[in-house]
Enzyme design. Structure first.
Site, short mmCIF file in Angstrom:
data_model
loop_
_atom_site.label_atom_id
_atom_site.label_comp_id
_atom_site.label_asym_id
_atom_site.label_seq_id
_atom_site.Cartn_x
_atom_site.Cartn_y
_atom_site.Cartn_z
N CYS A 105 1.00 -0.84 -0.09
CA CYS A 105 0.10 0.11 0.05
C CYS A 105 1.52 0.94 -0.13
CB CYS A 105 -1.20 0.39 0.86
SG CYS A 105 -1.82 1.15 1.44
N HIS A 147 -9.07 -3.79 -1.83
CA HIS A 147 -8.60 -3.14 -1.31
C HIS A 147 -8.33 -1.64 -1.13
CE1 HIS A 147 -3.68 -1.66 -0.20
NE2 HIS A 147 -4.47 -1.15 -0.32
N GLU A 148 -8.78 -0.96 -2.15
CA GLU A 148 -9.18 0.87 -2.32
C GLU A 148 -10.73 1.00 -1.66
OE1 GLU A 148 -6.65 1.85 -3.06
OE2 GLU A 148 -5.51 0.51 -4.25
N HIS A 151 -9.78 1.66 2.11
CA HIS A 151 -9.28 3.03 2.50
C HIS A 151 -10.32 3.68 2.67
CE1 HIS A 151 -5.34 2.64 2.38
NE2 HIS A 151 -5.85 2.46 0.66
NI NI Z 1 -3.60 0.72 -0.58
#
Ligand code: NI
Length: 182
Positions: A105, A147-148, A151
């Site tokens: 990341c 993953h995104e 966030h």
């Molecule tokens: Ni990331």
């Protein structure tokens, strides 16, 4: 537009829930996406989320714009993911099968960890002009969306690692490989 400073793990802003986008096609939104693109390209990320550059909006971008000429050295598999601007994403897991793979990341520089992710999912959302997006994906594409999207909910991948023995510095974990090959 501009390459922005990416917030790093430990910054409390990364732990906040981002706000939904309510207006599409605005100059503000388009400028945000340009900044995210410039920053992702500069740092050779496979994806980036608006909170990583300090903006509380549910906007992520991921994938590769030019899949022939713009190979991503940090994530060779990213070549298989089309360049996507995804706003207000909604993820629907298609079955509960998960798979493990390495992730990194831009907010956690120099480290990699094995993260379990759902193998296949459907995602919906909008592009920057308000056009609907609806895709069914698996593999690395499914992984990067998870993953995104994390966030946007204040979740960083180390928080998903089940076995912390599989978390460490990239150059130590993979001493005999080029960094881009993990
Ligand atoms: Ni990331």
């Amino acid at each position: 537009m501009a390459i922005k400073t990416v917030l790093r793990m430990g910054d409390p802003f990364l732990l906040k829930t981002a706000q939904p986008v309510t207006q599409f096609g605005t100059s503000e939104l388009l400028a945000l996406i340009e900044d995210m693109q410039d920053t992702m390209d500069y740092m050779q990320g496979a994806g980036i989320a608006a909170p990583q550059i300090g903006v509380s909006s549910r906007v992520v971008i991921f994938g590769m714009k030019d899949q022939d000429n713009n190979k991503n050295e940090r994530y060779p598999d990213a070549e298989s993911v089309p360049y996507t601007v995804l706003i207000n994403p909604m993820l629907t897991v298609l079955d509960d099968q998960m798979e493990d793979d390495w992730e990194g990341c831009l907010s956690v520089p120099g480290l990699r960890g094995i993260v379990p992710r759902y193998s296949a999912l459907q995602y919906t959302g909008f592009d920057q002009f308000g056009n609907a997006i609806n895709r069914t994906v698996d593999g690395f594409h499914a992984r990067v969306v998870q993953h995104e999207s994390d966030h946007l909910d204040g979740v960083l991948y180390p928080m998903r690692i089940r076995d912390l023995t599989n978390f460490g510095f990239t150059d130590i974990l993979f001493p005999n490989q080029d960094i881009q090959n993990n």
